[in-house]
Design a protein around this motif. Sequence first.
Motif, PDB file in Angstrom:
ATOM      1  N   GLY A  18       0.733  -1.344  -0.059  1.00  0.00           N
ATOM      2  CA  GLY A  18      -0.039   0.128  -0.063  1.00  0.00           C
ATOM      3  C   GLY A  18       0.792   1.401   0.015  1.00  0.00           C
ATOM      4  N   TRP A  19       0.101   2.414  -0.551  1.00  0.00           N
ATOM      5  CA  TRP A  19       0.707   3.724  -0.216  1.00  0.00           C
ATOM      6  C   TRP A  19      -0.117   4.753   0.779  1.00  0.00           C
ATOM      7  CZ3 TRP A  19       5.478   5.101  -2.004  1.00  0.00           C
ATOM      8  CH2 TRP A  19       5.919   4.270  -3.108  1.00  0.00           C
ATOM      9  N   PHE A  20       0.433   5.048   1.454  1.00  0.00           N
ATOM     10  CA  PHE A  20       0.005   6.101   2.462  1.00  0.00           C
ATOM     11  C   PHE A  20       0.497   7.390   2.341  1.00  0.00           C
ATOM     12  CE2 PHE A  20      -2.969   3.715   5.029  1.00  0.00           C
ATOM     13  CZ  PHE A  20      -2.703   2.316   4.682  1.00  0.00           C
ATOM     14  N   ARG A  21      -0.161   8.756   2.723  1.00  0.00           N
ATOM     15  CA  ARG A  21       0.533   9.964   2.672  1.00  0.00           C
ATOM     16  C   ARG A  21       0.123  10.611   4.253  1.00  0.00           C
ATOM     17  NH1 ARG A  21      -2.681  12.864  -2.099  1.00  0.00           N
ATOM     18  NH2 ARG A  21      -4.589  12.908  -1.302  1.00  0.00           N
ATOM     19  N   GLN A  22       1.190  11.436   4.493  1.00  0.00           N
ATOM     20  CA  GLN A  22       0.711  12.358   5.586  1.00  0.00           C
ATOM     21  C   GLN A  22       1.440  13.683   5.761  1.00  0.00           C
ATOM     22  OE1 GLN A  22       2.725  10.311   9.366  1.00  0.00           O
ATOM     23  NE2 GLN A  22       1.247  11.251  10.376  1.00  0.00           N
ATOM     24  N   ILE A  23       0.511  14.618   6.112  1.00  0.00           N
ATOM     25  CA  ILE A  23       0.821  15.960   6.340  1.00  0.00           C
ATOM     26  C   ILE A  23       1.058  16.152   7.827  1.00  0.00           C
ATOM     27  CG2 ILE A  23      -0.024  18.381   5.826  1.00  0.00           C
ATOM     28  CD1 ILE A  23      -1.909  17.173   3.776  1.00  0.00           C
ATOM     29  N   PRO A  24       2.245  17.135   8.061  1.00  0.00           N
ATOM     30  CA  PRO A  24       2.396  17.451   9.380  1.00  0.00           C
ATOM     31  C   PRO A  24       1.227  17.630  10.219  1.00  0.00           C
ATOM     32  CG  PRO A  24       4.185  18.099   8.226  1.00  0.00           C
ATOM     33  CD  PRO A  24       3.102  17.967   7.173  1.00  0.00           C
ATOM     34  N   GLY A  25       0.931  17.140  11.500  1.00  0.00           N
ATOM     35  CA  GLY A  25       0.046  17.448  12.437  1.00  0.00           C
ATOM     36  C   GLY A  25      -1.368  16.773  11.799  1.00  0.00           C
ATOM     37  N   LYS A  26      -1.331  15.999  10.884  1.00  0.00           N
ATOM     38  CA  LYS A  26      -2.438  15.202  10.221  1.00  0.00           C
ATOM     39  C   LYS A  26      -2.139  13.677  10.537  1.00  0.00           C
ATOM     40  CE  LYS A  26      -5.124  18.503   7.945  1.00  0.00           C
ATOM     41  NZ  LYS A  26      -5.824  18.536   6.646  1.00  0.00           N
ATOM     42  N   GLU A  27      -3.256  12.855  10.475  1.00  0.00           N
ATOM     43  CA  GLU A  27      -2.983  11.351  10.670  1.00  0.00           C
ATOM     44  C   GLU A  27      -2.624  10.946   9.012  1.00  0.00           C
ATOM     45  OE1 GLU A  27      -6.307  10.285  13.980  1.00  0.00           O
ATOM     46  OE2 GLU A  27      -6.681   9.490  11.874  1.00  0.00           O
ATOM     47  N   THR A  34       0.262  17.351  -2.047  1.00  0.00           N
ATOM     48  CA  THR A  34       1.834  17.638  -1.177  1.00  0.00           C
ATOM     49  C   THR A  34       1.562  16.838   0.188  1.00  0.00           C
ATOM     50  OG1 THR A  34       2.042  19.573  -2.292  1.00  0.00           O
ATOM     51  CG2 THR A  34       3.135  19.491  -0.033  1.00  0.00           C
ATOM     52  N   ALA A  35       2.716  15.931   0.352  1.00  0.00           N
ATOM     53  CA  ALA A  35       2.618  15.264   1.692  1.00  0.00           C
ATOM     54  C   ALA A  35       3.983  14.211   1.636  1.00  0.00           C
ATOM     55  CB  ALA A  35       1.413  14.314   1.819  1.00  0.00           C
ATOM     56  N   VAL A  36       4.140  13.617   2.551  1.00  0.00           N
ATOM     57  CA  VAL A  36       5.165  12.564   2.780  1.00  0.00           C
ATOM     58  C   VAL A  36       4.684  11.318   2.248  1.00  0.00           C
ATOM     59  CG1 VAL A  36       7.157  11.214   3.847  1.00  0.00           C
ATOM     60  CG2 VAL A  36       6.610  13.636   4.451  1.00  0.00           C
ATOM     61  N   TYR A  37       4.922  10.802   1.336  1.00  0.00           N
ATOM     62  CA  TYR A  37       4.421   9.458   0.953  1.00  0.00           C
ATOM     63  C   TYR A  37       5.284   8.240   1.380  1.00  0.00           C
ATOM     64  CZ  TYR A  37       1.136  11.928  -2.199  1.00  0.00           C
ATOM     65  OH  TYR A  37       0.093  12.580  -2.672  1.00  0.00           O
ATOM     66  N   ASP A  60       2.268  -3.955   8.638  1.00  0.00           N
ATOM     67  CA  ASP A  60       3.221  -4.659   9.312  1.00  0.00           C
ATOM     68  C   ASP A  60       4.664  -3.739   9.022  1.00  0.00           C
ATOM     69  OD1 ASP A  60       1.954  -7.330   8.620  1.00  0.00           O
ATOM     70  OD2 ASP A  60       1.460  -6.468  10.509  1.00  0.00           O
ATOM     71  N   TYR A  61       4.837  -3.382   7.824  1.00  0.00           N
ATOM     72  CA  TYR A  61       6.360  -2.854   7.547  1.00  0.00           C
ATOM     73  C   TYR A  61       6.156  -1.491   6.973  1.00  0.00           C
ATOM     74  CZ  TYR A  61       7.344  -7.702   8.234  1.00  0.00           C
ATOM     75  OH  TYR A  61       7.321  -8.922   8.833  1.00  0.00           O
ATOM     76  N   TRP A  62       7.203  -0.632   7.085  1.00  0.00           N
ATOM     77  CA  TRP A  62       6.888   0.577   6.404  1.00  0.00           C
ATOM     78  C   TRP A  62       8.493   1.279   6.022  1.00  0.00           C
ATOM     79  CZ3 TRP A  62       2.489   3.504   6.116  1.00  0.00           C
ATOM     80  CH2 TRP A  62       1.185   2.889   6.743  1.00  0.00           C
ATOM     81  N   GLY A  63       8.265   1.994   4.884  1.00  0.00           N
ATOM     82  CA  GLY A  63       9.224   2.745   4.356  1.00  0.00           C
ATOM     83  C   GLY A  63       9.345   4.092   5.259  1.00  0.00           C
ATOM     84  N   GLN A  64      10.458   4.887   5.108  1.00  0.00           N
ATOM     85  CA  GLN A  64      10.892   6.185   5.663  1.00  0.00           C
ATOM     86  C   GLN A  64      10.051   7.241   5.040  1.00  0.00           C
ATOM     87  OE1 GLN A  64      12.721   4.868   3.102  1.00  0.00           O
ATOM     88  NE2 GLN A  64      13.151   6.774   1.878  1.00  0.00           N
ATOM     89  N   GLY A  65       9.701   6.965   3.925  1.00  0.00           N
ATOM     90  CA  GLY A  65       8.984   8.121   3.443  1.00  0.00           C
ATOM     91  C   GLY A  65       9.682   8.995   2.428  1.00  0.00           C
ATOM     92  N   THR A  66       8.810   9.582   1.303  1.00  0.00           N
ATOM     93  CA  THR A  66       9.505  10.349   0.400  1.00  0.00           C
ATOM     94  C   THR A  66       8.815  11.648   0.235  1.00  0.00           C
ATOM     95  OG1 THR A  66      10.507  10.594  -1.878  1.00  0.00           O
ATOM     96  CG2 THR A  66       8.582   9.163  -1.581  1.00  0.00           C
ATOM     97  N   GLN A  67       9.145  13.006   0.136  1.00  0.00           N
ATOM     98  CA  GLN A  67       8.412  13.850   0.222  1.00  0.00           C
ATOM     99  C   GLN A  67       8.042  14.393  -1.394  1.00  0.00           C
ATOM    100  OE1 GLN A  67       7.475  16.269   2.785  1.00  0.00           O
ATOM    101  NE2 GLN A  67       6.039  17.299   1.016  1.00  0.00           N
ATOM    102  N   VAL A  68       6.880  14.692  -1.540  1.00  0.00           N
ATOM    103  CA  VAL A  68       5.982  14.919  -2.644  1.00  0.00           C
ATOM    104  C   VAL A  68       5.568  16.604  -2.497  1.00  0.00           C
ATOM    105  CG1 VAL A  68       4.185  14.763  -4.320  1.00  0.00           C
ATOM    106  CG2 VAL A  68       5.446  12.832  -3.461  1.00  0.00           C
ATOM    107  N   THR A  69       5.812  17.380  -3.109  1.00  0.00           N
ATOM    108  CA  THR A  69       5.568  18.775  -3.164  1.00  0.00           C
ATOM    109  C   THR A  69       4.792  19.400  -4.462  1.00  0.00           C
ATOM    110  OG1 THR A  69       7.372  19.351  -1.298  1.00  0.00           O
ATOM    111  CG2 THR A  69       6.136  21.166  -2.313  1.00  0.00           C
ATOM    112  N   VAL A  70       3.815  19.800  -4.324  1.00  0.00           N
ATOM    113  CA  VAL A  70       3.251  20.170  -5.719  1.00  0.00           C
ATOM    114  C   VAL A  70       2.863  21.652  -5.591  1.00  0.00           C
ATOM    115  CG1 VAL A  70       1.209  19.853  -7.258  1.00  0.00           C
ATOM    116  CG2 VAL A  70       2.071  17.839  -5.806  1.00  0.00           C
ATOM    117  N   SER A  71       3.475  22.579  -6.597  1.00  0.00           N
ATOM    118  CA  SER A  71       3.388  24.020  -6.292  1.00  0.00           C
ATOM    119  C   SER A  71       2.079  24.324  -7.136  1.00  0.00           C
ATOM    120  CB  SER A  71       4.892  24.577  -6.508  1.00  0.00           C
ATOM    121  OG  SER A  71       5.051  24.386  -8.070  1.00  0.00           O
ATOM    122  N   SER A  72       1.600  25.349  -6.764  1.00  0.00           N
ATOM    123  CA  SER A  72       0.320  26.025  -7.488  1.00  0.00           C
ATOM    124  C   SER A  72       0.491  26.884  -8.395  1.00  0.00           C
ATOM    125  CB  SER A  72      -0.729  26.436  -6.576  1.00  0.00           C
ATOM    126  OG  SER A  72      -0.054  27.845  -5.785  1.00  0.00           O
TER     127      SER A  72
END
Length: 125
Positions: free
Chosen positions: A34-43, A90-93, A113-125
């Motif tokens: 699976g892929w998940f994403r997270q923004i600081p301060g959010k789940e 925009t989030a860490v994926y 059960d297992y997770w990577g360390q994450g990679t940042q995706v930033t989309v500018s407007s």
Amino acid sequence: VQLVESGGGLVQAGGSLRLSCAASGRSLRSYTMGWFRQIPGKEREFVAAIRWSAGNKYYADSVKGRFTISRDNAKNTMALQMNSLKPEDTAVYYCAATTRVLHILMVVPSGYDYWGQGTQVTVSS
């Protein structure tokens, strides 16, 4: 199992990025990925998942029609093709792996059960 994401970066709205997840330590042939994403301060939120056979794919409503999840069991890798990117993407994926197969567990972080360390995706407007 070790998972390592790559492919994140900065892109303009409407652009595309392709994230990759490489696994080592064990064959993930029988795992749900699976892929998940997270923004600081959010789940952490569900983005997409794919069962071991690659025949079943699931997407969050917010990315349906724009993102495509895929996997290569022979190479022990998974990818997320992201098109028509929006600033709200925009989030860490994170990539994740689990032996669970129930859909209800595939769409929540606690189902993995297992997770990577994450990679940042930033989309500018």
